[in-house]
Design a protein around this motif. Sequence first.
Motif, PDB file in Angstrom:
ATOM      1  N   ALA A   1      -4.971  -1.684  15.322  1.00  0.00           N
ATOM      2  CA  ALA A   1      -4.651  -0.234  14.498  1.00  0.00           C
ATOM      3  C   ALA A   1      -5.755   0.674  14.886  1.00  0.00           C
ATOM      4  N   LYS A   2      -6.826   0.202  14.985  1.00  0.00           N
ATOM      5  CA  LYS A   2      -8.245   0.939  15.223  1.00  0.00           C
ATOM      6  C   LYS A   2      -7.952   1.668  16.692  1.00  0.00           C
ATOM      7  N   ASP A   3      -7.433   0.759  17.436  1.00  0.00           N
ATOM      8  CA  ASP A   3      -7.274   1.415  18.998  1.00  0.00           C
ATOM      9  C   ASP A   3      -6.124   2.353  19.256  1.00  0.00           C
ATOM     10  N   GLY A   4      -5.543   2.705  18.014  1.00  0.00           N
ATOM     11  CA  GLY A   4      -4.125   3.613  17.953  1.00  0.00           C
ATOM     12  C   GLY A   4      -2.928   3.026  18.152  1.00  0.00           C
ATOM     13  N   TYR A   5      -2.726   1.699  18.379  1.00  0.00           N
ATOM     14  CA  TYR A   5      -1.509   1.298  18.673  1.00  0.00           C
ATOM     15  C   TYR A   5      -0.604   1.421  17.275  1.00  0.00           C
ATOM     16  N   GLN A   6       0.793   1.398  17.439  1.00  0.00           N
ATOM     17  CA  GLN A   6       1.676   1.317  16.284  1.00  0.00           C
ATOM     18  C   GLN A   6       1.658  -0.159  15.983  1.00  0.00           C
ATOM     19  N   VAL A   7       1.629  -0.436  14.842  1.00  0.00           N
ATOM     20  CA  VAL A   7       1.373  -1.735  14.428  1.00  0.00           C
ATOM     21  C   VAL A   7       2.339  -2.088  13.352  1.00  0.00           C
ATOM     22  N   TYR A   8       3.367  -3.128  13.519  1.00  0.00           N
ATOM     23  CA  TYR A   8       4.211  -3.553  12.383  1.00  0.00           C
ATOM     24  C   TYR A   8       3.762  -4.733  12.011  1.00  0.00           C
ATOM     25  N   ILE A   9       3.352  -5.009  10.541  1.00  0.00           N
ATOM     26  CA  ILE A   9       3.113  -6.510  10.208  1.00  0.00           C
ATOM     27  C   ILE A   9       4.111  -6.972   9.261  1.00  0.00           C
ATOM     28  N   HIS A  10       3.913  -8.364   8.811  1.00  0.00           N
ATOM     29  CA  HIS A  10       4.975  -8.978   8.281  1.00  0.00           C
ATOM     30  C   HIS A  10       4.408  -9.627   7.209  1.00  0.00           C
ATOM     31  N   GLY A  11       5.173 -10.141   5.982  1.00  0.00           N
ATOM     32  CA  GLY A  11       4.638 -10.869   4.876  1.00  0.00           C
ATOM     33  C   GLY A  11       5.715 -11.203   4.032  1.00  0.00           C
ATOM     34  N   ARG A  12       5.396 -12.126   3.131  1.00  0.00           N
ATOM     35  CA  ARG A  12       6.441 -12.549   2.234  1.00  0.00           C
ATOM     36  C   ARG A  12       6.616 -12.028   1.245  1.00  0.00           C
ATOM     37  N   ASN A  13       5.473 -11.407   0.432  1.00  0.00           N
ATOM     38  CA  ASN A  13       5.618 -10.422  -0.760  1.00  0.00           C
ATOM     39  C   ASN A  13       5.615  -8.922  -0.457  1.00  0.00           C
ATOM     40  N   LYS A  14       6.472  -8.394  -1.404  1.00  0.00           N
ATOM     41  CA  LYS A  14       6.535  -6.827  -0.881  1.00  0.00           C
ATOM     42  C   LYS A  14       5.222  -6.227  -1.368  1.00  0.00           C
ATOM     43  N   GLU A  15       4.789  -6.758  -2.638  1.00  0.00           N
ATOM     44  CA  GLU A  15       3.345  -5.758  -3.087  1.00  0.00           C
ATOM     45  C   GLU A  15       2.508  -6.123  -2.203  1.00  0.00           C
ATOM     46  N   LYS A  16       2.052  -7.475  -1.673  1.00  0.00           N
ATOM     47  CA  LYS A  16       0.935  -7.758  -0.783  1.00  0.00           C
ATOM     48  C   LYS A  16       1.293  -6.998   0.301  1.00  0.00           C
ATOM     49  N   LEU A  17       2.429  -6.898   0.996  1.00  0.00           N
ATOM     50  CA  LEU A  17       2.602  -6.377   2.131  1.00  0.00           C
ATOM     51  C   LEU A  17       2.060  -4.728   2.210  1.00  0.00           C
ATOM     52  N   GLN A  18       2.602  -4.088   1.043  1.00  0.00           N
ATOM     53  CA  GLN A  18       2.410  -2.723   0.923  1.00  0.00           C
ATOM     54  C   GLN A  18       0.769  -2.583   0.746  1.00  0.00           C
ATOM     55  N   THR A  19       0.195  -3.149   0.033  1.00  0.00           N
ATOM     56  CA  THR A  19      -1.189  -3.311  -0.130  1.00  0.00           C
ATOM     57  C   THR A  19      -1.935  -3.462   1.304  1.00  0.00           C
ATOM     58  N   VAL A  20      -1.769  -4.237   1.857  1.00  0.00           N
ATOM     59  CA  VAL A  20      -2.060  -4.765   3.397  1.00  0.00           C
ATOM     60  C   VAL A  20      -1.956  -3.424   4.404  1.00  0.00           C
ATOM     61  N   ILE A  21      -0.777  -2.974   4.261  1.00  0.00           N
ATOM     62  CA  ILE A  21      -0.306  -1.791   5.012  1.00  0.00           C
ATOM     63  C   ILE A  21      -1.358  -0.684   4.896  1.00  0.00           C
ATOM     64  N   GLN A  22      -1.493  -0.457   3.573  1.00  0.00           N
ATOM     65  CA  GLN A  22      -2.729   0.966   3.033  1.00  0.00           C
ATOM     66  C   GLN A  22      -4.021   0.336   3.385  1.00  0.00           C
ATOM     67  N   GLN A  23      -4.401  -0.901   3.373  1.00  0.00           N
ATOM     68  CA  GLN A  23      -5.717  -1.196   3.709  1.00  0.00           C
ATOM     69  C   GLN A  23      -5.999  -0.975   5.202  1.00  0.00           C
ATOM     70  N   ILE A  24      -5.138  -1.364   6.143  1.00  0.00           N
ATOM     71  CA  ILE A  24      -5.056  -1.227   7.559  1.00  0.00           C
ATOM     72  C   ILE A  24      -5.189   0.236   7.910  1.00  0.00           C
ATOM     73  N   LYS A  25      -4.569   1.294   7.210  1.00  0.00           N
ATOM     74  CA  LYS A  25      -4.548   2.499   7.386  1.00  0.00           C
ATOM     75  C   LYS A  25      -5.961   3.028   7.120  1.00  0.00           C
ATOM     76  N   ALA A  26      -6.473   2.659   5.895  1.00  0.00           N
ATOM     77  CA  ALA A  26      -7.773   3.097   5.608  1.00  0.00           C
ATOM     78  C   ALA A  26      -8.774   2.662   6.611  1.00  0.00           C
ATOM     79  N   ALA A  27      -8.696   1.307   7.047  1.00  0.00           N
ATOM     80  CA  ALA A  27      -9.926   0.943   7.727  1.00  0.00           C
ATOM     81  C   ALA A  27      -9.713   1.423   9.136  1.00  0.00           C
ATOM     82  N   SER A  28      -8.541   1.675   9.506  1.00  0.00           N
ATOM     83  CA  SER A  28      -8.398   2.039  11.259  1.00  0.00           C
ATOM     84  C   SER A  28      -8.368   3.718  11.245  1.00  0.00           C
ATOM     85  N   GLY A  29      -7.923   4.270  10.061  1.00  0.00           N
ATOM     86  CA  GLY A  29      -7.572   5.949  10.392  1.00  0.00           C
ATOM     87  C   GLY A  29      -6.271   6.149  11.155  1.00  0.00           C
ATOM     88  N   ASN A  30      -5.291   4.998  11.225  1.00  0.00           N
ATOM     89  CA  ASN A  30      -4.115   4.923  11.731  1.00  0.00           C
ATOM     90  C   ASN A  30      -2.978   4.946  10.947  1.00  0.00           C
TER      91      ASN A  30
END
Length: 269
Positions: A23-52
């Motif tokens: 994500a930090k390199d600007g790629y469009q990244v799709y992640i996967h998880g089992r838990n909806k809440e954790k998935l959304q949390t990690v998406i926000q974490q990656i966005k914040a960490a990468s600026g992407n």
Amino acid sequence: MSKTILITGSTDGIGKLAATKLAKDGYQVYIHGRNKEKLQTVIQQIKAASGNQNIDGFIADFSDLDAVSKMADDIKSKMSKIDVLINNAGIFKTSMTKGYKGFDIRLVVNYLAPYVLTNAILPLLLKGDKTRIVNLSSAAQSHVTDAAMAGMDIRNASEAYAQSKLALTMWSFNFAKQHNTISVIAVNPGSLLNTRMANEAYGQHWSPATKGSDILYDLAVSKEYIDITGEYFDNDKGNPKGNFAKAHPDAYDTELISKLIRKTEDIIN
């Protein structure tokens, strides 16, 4: 050209680390998880960490192949192509030992789920630009028994895990032969990395988690590995990075591979 990348099992461990680095390199990244809440949390974490902001995700419990098929449908409705697929989701020690149709959960999550997912989203992979598939194998590889493929109990977690990882490696080599426009590499990302899986299983680690996430990153997008296919990369064989090596002998036995694929198709159909 920006790549579209899908990483399974990426709300934790080396999958999450690799997703963040990509994500930090600007790629469009799709992640996967089992838990909806954790998935959304990690998406926000990656966005914040990468600026992407081009980060999204999918939910599925990989111990249920019907859920995997539903996720594949969601992927096809949301994505127009996939340039890189990293089949990273995996399980080792768990209190729940049975998955889809009563098969060992390691066999289901580590082998059958990526098999079903990859074949279901093949049209998107074929649309990718120099598409790569990275399948998470292991240094632990053991002969896949008829009993395991018949849904019978496997004697212990380590044996079940090793059989599932060899099955994945055998299928990886077969898939590479069938689809010569897609590069497929099976990888042992490193033994006893500092991840929850290794620490829960063994109570210790040998190497940092970044050893594994860095090789996933390299195999996914580095020019060093372009057009290499049907190979096994062993990240234990070198420092700081491994090299291509021989997998278990069964991975090169065409008769055993054909038998595995037939039995796999019988299970999922």
